[in-house]
Design an enzyme around this catalytic site. Structure first.
Site, PDB file in Angstrom:
ATOM      1  N   MET A  30     -13.494   4.167   2.440  1.00 28.63           N
ATOM      2  CA  MET A  30     -13.882   3.878   3.150  1.00 28.63           C
ATOM      3  C   MET A  30     -12.724   5.199   4.393  1.00 28.63           C
ATOM      4  O   MET A  30     -12.843   4.700   5.592  1.00 28.63           O
ATOM      5  CB  MET A  30     -13.424   2.182   3.457  1.00 28.63           C
ATOM      6  CG  MET A  30     -14.373   1.981   2.355  1.00 28.63           C
ATOM      7  SD  MET A  30     -15.293   0.627   2.968  1.00 28.63           S
ATOM      8  CE  MET A  30     -13.235  -0.748   3.233  1.00 28.63           C
ATOM      9  N   GLY A  31     -12.331   6.070   4.262  1.00 27.90           N
ATOM     10  CA  GLY A  31     -11.638   6.625   5.030  1.00 27.90           C
ATOM     11  C   GLY A  31      -9.982   6.229   5.338  1.00 27.90           C
ATOM     12  O   GLY A  31     -10.090   5.047   4.728  1.00 27.90           O
ATOM     13  N   HIS A  34      -5.246   8.200   2.712  1.00 26.24           N
ATOM     14  CA  HIS A  34      -3.391   8.412   2.701  1.00 26.24           C
ATOM     15  C   HIS A  34      -3.747   9.202   0.800  1.00 26.24           C
ATOM     16  O   HIS A  34      -4.460   9.156   0.087  1.00 26.24           O
ATOM     17  CB  HIS A  34      -3.434   6.840   2.280  1.00 26.24           C
ATOM     18  CG  HIS A  34      -4.157   5.497   1.430  1.00 26.24           C
ATOM     19  ND1 HIS A  34      -4.508   5.998   0.480  1.00 26.24           N
ATOM     20  CD2 HIS A  34      -4.713   4.864   2.086  1.00 26.24           C
ATOM     21  CE1 HIS A  34      -4.870   5.224   0.238  1.00 26.24           C
ATOM     22  NE2 HIS A  34      -5.354   4.401   0.890  1.00 26.24           N
ATOM     23  N   GLU A  35      -2.393   8.665   0.740  1.00 21.77           N
ATOM     24  CA  GLU A  35      -2.390   9.815  -1.085  1.00 21.77           C
ATOM     25  C   GLU A  35      -3.307   8.888  -2.024  1.00 21.77           C
ATOM     26  O   GLU A  35      -3.018  10.162  -2.779  1.00 21.77           O
ATOM     27  CB  GLU A  35      -0.937   9.759  -1.330  1.00 21.77           C
ATOM     28  CG  GLU A  35      -0.018  10.919  -1.838  1.00 21.77           C
ATOM     29  CD  GLU A  35      -0.501  12.620  -1.841  1.00 21.77           C
ATOM     30  OE1 GLU A  35      -1.077  12.969  -2.485  1.00 21.77           O
ATOM     31  OE2 GLU A  35      -0.567  12.253  -0.747  1.00 21.77           O
ATOM     32  N   HIS A  37      -5.887   8.405  -1.643  1.00 22.57           N
ATOM     33  CA  HIS A  37      -7.760   9.071  -2.029  1.00 22.57           C
ATOM     34  C   HIS A  37      -7.691  10.276  -1.874  1.00 22.57           C
ATOM     35  O   HIS A  37      -8.335  10.779  -2.783  1.00 22.57           O
ATOM     36  CB  HIS A  37      -8.098   8.346  -0.614  1.00 22.57           C
ATOM     37  CG  HIS A  37      -8.801   7.799   0.251  1.00 22.57           C
ATOM     38  ND1 HIS A  37      -7.723   6.872   1.427  1.00 22.57           N
ATOM     39  CD2 HIS A  37      -8.918   6.270  -0.218  1.00 22.57           C
ATOM     40  CE1 HIS A  37      -8.365   5.698   1.432  1.00 22.57           C
ATOM     41  NE2 HIS A  37      -8.866   5.375   0.359  1.00 22.57           N
ATOM     42  N   GLY A 147      -9.828   3.852  -7.632  1.00 19.67           N
ATOM     43  CA  GLY A 147      -7.921   3.521  -7.742  1.00 19.67           C
ATOM     44  C   GLY A 147      -7.769   2.348  -8.105  1.00 19.67           C
ATOM     45  O   GLY A 147      -8.528   1.601  -8.119  1.00 19.67           O
ATOM     46  N   ASP A 150      -8.200  -1.483  -6.574  1.00 20.22           N
ATOM     47  CA  ASP A 150      -9.307  -2.353  -6.687  1.00 20.22           C
ATOM     48  C   ASP A 150      -9.297  -2.084  -7.988  1.00 20.22           C
ATOM     49  O   ASP A 150     -10.761  -1.923  -8.496  1.00 20.22           O
ATOM     50  CB  ASP A 150      -9.503  -1.515  -5.437  1.00 20.22           C
ATOM     51  CG  ASP A 150      -9.930  -1.146  -4.604  1.00 20.22           C
ATOM     52  OD1 ASP A 150      -9.582  -2.635  -3.782  1.00 20.22           O
ATOM     53  OD2 ASP A 150      -9.138  -0.047  -3.588  1.00 20.22           O
ATOM     54  N   VAL A 176      -1.352   4.544  -5.965  1.00 21.96           N
ATOM     55  CA  VAL A 176      -0.213   5.593  -5.636  1.00 21.96           C
ATOM     56  C   VAL A 176       1.108   4.808  -4.800  1.00 21.96           C
ATOM     57  O   VAL A 176      -0.403   3.549  -3.985  1.00 21.96           O
ATOM     58  CB  VAL A 176      -0.574   6.804  -4.760  1.00 21.96           C
ATOM     59  CG1 VAL A 176       0.241   7.579  -4.001  1.00 21.96           C
ATOM     60  CG2 VAL A 176      -2.081   7.257  -5.683  1.00 21.96           C
ATOM     61  N   ARG A 187      -5.308  -0.824   4.818  1.00 24.61           N
ATOM     62  CA  ARG A 187      -4.851  -2.114   5.847  1.00 24.61           C
ATOM     63  C   ARG A 187      -3.588  -2.113   5.847  1.00 24.61           C
ATOM     64  O   ARG A 187      -2.732  -3.035   6.629  1.00 24.61           O
ATOM     65  CB  ARG A 187      -5.158  -2.953   4.627  1.00 24.61           C
ATOM     66  CG  ARG A 187      -7.097  -2.999   5.463  1.00 24.61           C
ATOM     67  CD  ARG A 187      -7.535  -4.347   4.349  1.00 24.61           C
ATOM     68  NE  ARG A 187      -9.218  -4.816   4.770  1.00 24.61           N
ATOM     69  CZ  ARG A 187     -10.082  -4.066   3.511  1.00 24.61           C
ATOM     70  NH1 ARG A 187      -9.472  -3.831   2.477  1.00 24.61           N
ATOM     71  NH2 ARG A 187     -10.885  -4.216   4.184  1.00 24.61           N
TER      72      ARG A 187
END
Ligand code: PAF
Length: 306
Positions: A30-31, A34-35, A37, A147, A150, A176, A187
């Site tokens: 969802m953009g 961060h590291e 992703h 990841g 989740d 991570v 978030r």
């Protein structure tokens, strides 16, 4: 890196890559990258794929009082990060491209979505599996990378691919973490400096529980849940849930006698944070006399998060 805004552009690009004999790895996001992703992009590249990343804040997976409108977005920054990480195609569709009309036929996540995060976010996982199914149809990946932060989402997406015969391997990748253990999440940027410091109590409490299990041999799930809850409450953190479930099917357990996940969701101010750690049944037995020496990691104090 190509940036595509439409389904048609993606399909054309995929067709060309398939014609060249390439395999496709999808990293759905969802953009506000961060590291975490970027580690998924590296995993996809390491497996030799052409990497497609999607960036789409999916309205279907947000409840009416949730943060869809204020969810962080910065496509210019994300485009630069994705290109640098080695993404080959960035798919960043507007909402009307993904949902040109109100969807009538959607995917239901079923019983796996009724507990844990699903209990406090009704409909959330239905929205997730619906958009993931659409992304799978649009990008036709060989493998898709998610990841483990989740974790419930990962298991539900794996179940969807099995139940609906998607020809896609869903690969789970390790969480991570920041230097103090907080799981990376888009978030986290909602947190004030004081809340950010407070939030570190969440991975700390999970790591302590894992130590209690794997080093001290505590196998009673209720005891671990109580200890985590006490530690979180004394850090002033409001608990949504703390639960120990089977790693494979998310069923709650009483005794940790198989691979499990200790899962938690909490509120720090107005921000909901989730995290989990693996608790390994073999490691849990390692300090019992009959198992001593079979799991080298369990004998080491301060077992790291994983
Ligand atoms: O994990 C996320 O960022 C989202 O739930 C996903 C998988 C991209 C679907 O919108």
């Amino acid at each position: 890196m190509i940036v595509a805004r439409t389904v048609q552009e993606v399909r054309q690009w995929i067709r060309e890559r398939r014609w060249q004999g390439c395999s496709i790895g999808l990293v759905p996001t969802m953009g506000y990258l961060h590291e975490g992703h970027l580690s998924l992009v590296r995993a996809a590249r390491a497996r030799g794929h052409q990497v497609v990343m999607s960036i789409f804040v999916n309205p279907l997976q947000f409840g009416p009082r949730e943060d869809f409108d204020r969810y962080p977005r910065d496509l210019d920054r994300d485009t630069a990060l994705a290109a640098e990480a080695g993404v080959d195609l960035l798919f960043a569709p507007p909402v009307r491209e993904m949902y040109p009309q109100e969807p009538v036929v959607t995917v239901k996540a079923g019983a796996l979505a009724e507990r844990l995060c699903g209990a406090s976010r009704p409909g959330h996982f239905d929205g997730v599996v619906t958009v993931v199914a659409k992304l799978f149809h649009i990008t036709q990946p060989d493998e898709a990378f998610f990841g483990e932060k989740d974790f419930q989402q990962l298991r539900i997406v794996q179940r969807m691919t099995a139940d609906l015969n998607f020809p896609v391997e869903v690969v789970g990748c390790p969480t991570v973490r920041e230097a103090d253990g907080l799981a990376m999440s888009s978030r986290n940027q909602y947190l004030t400096a004081a809340q950010r410091a407070q939030a570190a109590a969440l991975p700390r409490a999970l790591a302590h529980a894992r130590e209690r299990c794997e080093r001290d041999g505590e196998r009673d799930a209720r005891t671990l849940i109580r200890e985590v809850s006490e530690e979180l409450s004394s850090a002033g953190i409001k608990i949504d849930y703390v639960s120990v479930v089977r790693d494979d099917n998310l069923e709650p357990v009483e005794q940790i006698d198989r691979p499990c996940r200790l899962m938690a969701a909490v509120w720090v101010g107005q921000t909901r944070l989730i995290d989990n750690v693996a608790i390994d049944a073999a490691a849990a037995g390692a300090n019992c006399p009959e198992h001593r020496g079979q799991h080298p990691e369990a004998a080491v104090p301060g077992v790291p998060l994983r």
